[in-house]
Design a protein around this motif. Structure first.
Motif, PDB file in Angstrom:
ATOM      1  N   ASP A 258     -10.770   2.308   2.280  1.00  0.00           N
ATOM      2  CA  ASP A 258     -10.809   3.624   2.564  1.00  0.00           C
ATOM      3  C   ASP A 258      -9.705   4.331   3.304  1.00  0.00           C
ATOM      4  O   ASP A 258      -9.177   5.424   3.138  1.00  0.00           O
ATOM      5  CB  ASP A 258     -12.197   4.036   2.975  1.00  0.00           C
ATOM      6  N   THR A 259      -9.335   3.445   4.483  1.00  0.00           N
ATOM      7  CA  THR A 259      -8.262   4.064   5.269  1.00  0.00           C
ATOM      8  C   THR A 259      -7.122   4.075   4.534  1.00  0.00           C
ATOM      9  O   THR A 259      -6.271   5.158   4.674  1.00  0.00           O
ATOM     10  CB  THR A 259      -8.209   2.790   6.550  1.00  0.00           C
ATOM     11  N   LEU A 260      -6.540   3.134   3.690  1.00  0.00           N
ATOM     12  CA  LEU A 260      -5.349   3.272   3.130  1.00  0.00           C
ATOM     13  C   LEU A 260      -5.311   4.155   1.675  1.00  0.00           C
ATOM     14  O   LEU A 260      -4.391   4.438   1.343  1.00  0.00           O
ATOM     15  CB  LEU A 260      -4.901   2.006   2.459  1.00  0.00           C
ATOM     16  N   LYS A 261      -6.579   4.714   1.497  1.00  0.00           N
ATOM     17  CA  LYS A 261      -6.775   5.627   0.308  1.00  0.00           C
ATOM     18  C   LYS A 261      -6.629   6.973   1.025  1.00  0.00           C
ATOM     19  O   LYS A 261      -6.965   8.015   0.547  1.00  0.00           O
ATOM     20  CB  LYS A 261      -8.080   5.473  -0.350  1.00  0.00           C
ATOM     21  N   GLY A 262      -6.820   6.952   2.451  1.00  0.00           N
ATOM     22  CA  GLY A 262      -6.776   8.497   3.288  1.00  0.00           C
ATOM     23  C   GLY A 262      -5.637   9.158   3.149  1.00  0.00           C
ATOM     24  O   GLY A 262      -4.457   8.683   2.278  1.00  0.00           O
ATOM     25  N   ASP A 263      -5.519  10.128   3.877  1.00  0.00           N
ATOM     26  CA  ASP A 263      -4.409  11.316   3.564  1.00  0.00           C
ATOM     27  C   ASP A 263      -3.251  10.790   4.122  1.00  0.00           C
ATOM     28  O   ASP A 263      -2.222  11.125   3.535  1.00  0.00           O
ATOM     29  CB  ASP A 263      -4.699  12.556   4.421  1.00  0.00           C
ATOM     30  N   GLY A 264      -3.050   9.735   5.100  1.00  0.00           N
ATOM     31  CA  GLY A 264      -1.705   9.226   5.581  1.00  0.00           C
ATOM     32  C   GLY A 264      -1.099  10.286   6.119  1.00  0.00           C
ATOM     33  O   GLY A 264      -1.787  11.416   6.956  1.00  0.00           O
ATOM     34  N   PRO A 265       0.170  10.235   6.092  1.00  0.00           N
ATOM     35  CA  PRO A 265       1.061   9.146   5.367  1.00  0.00           C
ATOM     36  C   PRO A 265       1.265   8.143   6.085  1.00  0.00           C
ATOM     37  O   PRO A 265       0.995   8.025   7.291  1.00  0.00           O
ATOM     38  CB  PRO A 265       2.401  10.110   5.188  1.00  0.00           C
ATOM     39  N   PHE A 266       1.140   7.056   5.289  1.00  0.00           N
ATOM     40  CA  PHE A 266       1.616   5.661   5.687  1.00  0.00           C
ATOM     41  C   PHE A 266       2.588   5.161   5.113  1.00  0.00           C
ATOM     42  O   PHE A 266       3.142   5.130   4.041  1.00  0.00           O
ATOM     43  CB  PHE A 266       0.383   4.621   5.413  1.00  0.00           C
ATOM     44  N   THR A 267       3.368   3.999   5.844  1.00  0.00           N
ATOM     45  CA  THR A 267       4.364   3.131   5.240  1.00  0.00           C
ATOM     46  C   THR A 267       3.736   2.101   5.286  1.00  0.00           C
ATOM     47  O   THR A 267       3.378   1.408   6.292  1.00  0.00           O
ATOM     48  CB  THR A 267       5.916   3.632   6.184  1.00  0.00           C
ATOM     49  N   VAL A 268       3.844   1.312   4.344  1.00  0.00           N
ATOM     50  CA  VAL A 268       3.236  -0.077   3.982  1.00  0.00           C
ATOM     51  C   VAL A 268       4.436  -1.118   3.546  1.00  0.00           C
ATOM     52  O   VAL A 268       4.965  -0.795   2.576  1.00  0.00           O
ATOM     53  CB  VAL A 268       2.022  -0.161   2.970  1.00  0.00           C
ATOM     54  N   PHE A 269       4.369  -2.065   4.533  1.00  0.00           N
ATOM     55  CA  PHE A 269       5.584  -3.140   4.250  1.00  0.00           C
ATOM     56  C   PHE A 269       4.488  -4.204   3.410  1.00  0.00           C
ATOM     57  O   PHE A 269       3.618  -5.082   4.076  1.00  0.00           O
ATOM     58  CB  PHE A 269       6.049  -3.910   5.357  1.00  0.00           C
ATOM     59  N   ALA A 270       4.546  -4.252   1.943  1.00  0.00           N
ATOM     60  CA  ALA A 270       3.518  -4.849   1.151  1.00  0.00           C
ATOM     61  C   ALA A 270       4.171  -6.377   0.758  1.00  0.00           C
ATOM     62  O   ALA A 270       5.066  -6.530   0.120  1.00  0.00           O
ATOM     63  CB  ALA A 270       3.294  -4.100  -0.097  1.00  0.00           C
ATOM     64  N   PRO A 271       3.560  -7.365   1.484  1.00  0.00           N
ATOM     65  CA  PRO A 271       3.912  -8.802   0.992  1.00  0.00           C
ATOM     66  C   PRO A 271       3.356  -9.046  -0.508  1.00  0.00           C
ATOM     67  O   PRO A 271       2.171  -8.804  -0.742  1.00  0.00           O
ATOM     68  CB  PRO A 271       3.375  -9.717   2.106  1.00  0.00           C
ATOM     69  N   THR A 272       4.105  -9.832  -1.412  1.00  0.00           N
ATOM     70  CA  THR A 272       3.621 -10.172  -2.606  1.00  0.00           C
ATOM     71  C   THR A 272       2.864 -11.585  -2.549  1.00  0.00           C
ATOM     72  O   THR A 272       2.703 -12.012  -1.481  1.00  0.00           O
ATOM     73  CB  THR A 272       4.886 -10.382  -3.346  1.00  0.00           C
ATOM     74  N   ASN A 273       2.352 -11.753  -3.593  1.00  0.00           N
ATOM     75  CA  ASN A 273       1.475 -12.969  -3.748  1.00  0.00           C
ATOM     76  C   ASN A 273       2.322 -14.234  -3.290  1.00  0.00           C
ATOM     77  O   ASN A 273       1.815 -15.209  -2.563  1.00  0.00           O
ATOM     78  CB  ASN A 273       1.203 -12.996  -5.166  1.00  0.00           C
ATOM     79  N   ALA A 274       3.706 -14.144  -3.777  1.00  0.00           N
ATOM     80  CA  ALA A 274       4.511 -15.315  -3.193  1.00  0.00           C
ATOM     81  C   ALA A 274       4.541 -15.500  -1.912  1.00  0.00           C
ATOM     82  O   ALA A 274       4.780 -16.386  -1.225  1.00  0.00           O
ATOM     83  CB  ALA A 274       5.821 -15.104  -3.984  1.00  0.00           C
ATOM     84  N   ALA A 275       4.673 -14.323  -1.245  1.00  0.00           N
ATOM     85  CA  ALA A 275       4.911 -14.396   0.279  1.00  0.00           C
ATOM     86  C   ALA A 275       3.531 -14.711   0.939  1.00  0.00           C
ATOM     87  O   ALA A 275       3.788 -15.673   1.914  1.00  0.00           O
ATOM     88  CB  ALA A 275       5.087 -12.725   0.911  1.00  0.00           C
ATOM     89  N   PHE A 276       2.360 -14.579   0.306  1.00  0.00           N
ATOM     90  CA  PHE A 276       1.018 -15.206   0.858  1.00  0.00           C
ATOM     91  C   PHE A 276       1.213 -16.656   0.654  1.00  0.00           C
ATOM     92  O   PHE A 276       0.746 -17.240   1.339  1.00  0.00           O
ATOM     93  CB  PHE A 276      -0.141 -14.297   0.593  1.00  0.00           C
ATOM     94  N   ALA A 277       1.432 -16.853  -0.361  1.00  0.00           N
ATOM     95  CA  ALA A 277       1.659 -18.477  -0.753  1.00  0.00           C
ATOM     96  C   ALA A 277       2.449 -19.340   0.216  1.00  0.00           C
ATOM     97  O   ALA A 277       2.278 -20.445   0.051  1.00  0.00           O
ATOM     98  CB  ALA A 277       1.900 -18.740  -2.393  1.00  0.00           C
ATOM     99  N   ALA A 278       3.498 -18.617   0.498  1.00  0.00           N
ATOM    100  CA  ALA A 278       4.152 -19.471   1.481  1.00  0.00           C
ATOM    101  C   ALA A 278       3.797 -19.675   2.685  1.00  0.00           C
ATOM    102  O   ALA A 278       4.392 -20.463   3.623  1.00  0.00           O
ATOM    103  CB  ALA A 278       5.781 -18.694   1.754  1.00  0.00           C
ATOM    104  N   LEU A 279       2.726 -19.082   3.206  1.00  0.00           N
ATOM    105  CA  LEU A 279       2.032 -19.409   4.260  1.00  0.00           C
ATOM    106  C   LEU A 279       1.470 -20.819   4.367  1.00  0.00           C
ATOM    107  O   LEU A 279       1.144 -21.286   3.372  1.00  0.00           O
ATOM    108  CB  LEU A 279       0.885 -18.471   4.647  1.00  0.00           C
ATOM    109  N   PRO A 280       1.290 -21.472   5.229  1.00  0.00           N
ATOM    110  CA  PRO A 280       0.549 -22.640   5.551  1.00  0.00           C
ATOM    111  C   PRO A 280      -0.608 -22.810   4.562  1.00  0.00           C
ATOM    112  O   PRO A 280      -1.474 -21.721   4.456  1.00  0.00           O
ATOM    113  CB  PRO A 280       0.342 -23.148   7.039  1.00  0.00           C
ATOM    114  N   ALA A 281      -0.920 -24.061   3.942  1.00  0.00           N
ATOM    115  CA  ALA A 281      -2.163 -24.207   2.921  1.00  0.00           C
ATOM    116  C   ALA A 281      -3.278 -23.973   3.854  1.00  0.00           C
ATOM    117  O   ALA A 281      -3.365 -24.262   4.786  1.00  0.00           O
ATOM    118  CB  ALA A 281      -1.980 -25.495   2.443  1.00  0.00           C
ATOM    119  N   GLY A 282      -4.040 -23.243   3.023  1.00  0.00           N
ATOM    120  CA  GLY A 282      -5.372 -22.762   3.361  1.00  0.00           C
ATOM    121  C   GLY A 282      -5.349 -21.442   4.301  1.00  0.00           C
ATOM    122  O   GLY A 282      -6.614 -20.955   4.495  1.00  0.00           O
ATOM    123  N   THR A 283      -4.263 -21.046   4.739  1.00  0.00           N
ATOM    124  CA  THR A 283      -4.271 -19.940   5.680  1.00  0.00           C
ATOM    125  C   THR A 283      -4.964 -18.627   5.048  1.00  0.00           C
ATOM    126  O   THR A 283      -5.843 -18.022   5.835  1.00  0.00           O
ATOM    127  CB  THR A 283      -2.694 -19.517   5.905  1.00  0.00           C
TER     128      THR A 283
END
Length: 163
Positions: A55-80
């Motif tokens: 709901d916050t990110l659907k709000g009026d904003g404006p916001f700038t989001v630096f959005a990590p991809t799935n690959a970025a999350f996958a690069a974190l240590p296993a289980g993170t």
């Protein structure tokens, strides 16, 4: 054209205008809509949902989001990621996700050629280096300026972790 035909035409145009005004206009997608429609952001969308930030990110904003991809999350240590998505770690997840959000709409042309520290919604700052491409801390912006109705998304190749 006689007068009767002219009045009928004017009436038809008025009626068509009235009907068109009652039909809801399509709105530009917001940040969450855009992320949800892109399979490369499925982990980010799951995290935003688990953190209760939709709901916050659907709000009026404006916001700038630096959005990590799935690959970025996958690069974190296993289980993170799995660990962060647990309800008992919601506060930590919120801290990480809000570290990816800057208040206001900041486009790549505003960053080009500059170095600066910018305050995030989380409270700490991120270092932005726009001299050669754009980097946020040690992450590289791979796609810039995905415009949304309530801000802008910049795709990054690493998850930003607050100190």
């Amino acid at each position: 054209m006689n007068r009767r035909s002219l009045f009928r035409l004017a009436g038809a145009v008025s009626l068509a205008s009235l009907i068109a005004a009652c039909v809801p206009a399509e709105t530009e997608p917001d940040i969450v809509d855009i992320a949800s429609s892109n399979e490369d952001f499925s982990t980010l969308v799951a995290a935003v949902s688990a953190a209760g930030l939709v709901d916050t990110l659907k709000g009026d904003g404006p916001f700038t989001v630096f959005a990590p991809t799935n690959a970025a999350f996958a690069a974190l240590p296993a289980g993170t990621v799995e660990n962060l998505l647990k309800p008992e770690n919601k506060d930590q997840l919120i801290k990480i996700l809000t570290y990816h959000v800057v208040p206001g709409e900041v486009t790549s042309d505003q960053l080009a050629g500059k170095r600066m520290d910018v305050a995030t919604v989380q409270g700490q700052t991120v270092h932005i280096d726009g001299r050669n491409d754009v980097k946020v801390n040690k992450s590289r912006v791979t796609t810039a300026d995905i415009m949304a109705s309530n801000g802008v998304i910049h795709v990054i190749d690493r998850v930003l972790l607050p100190k």
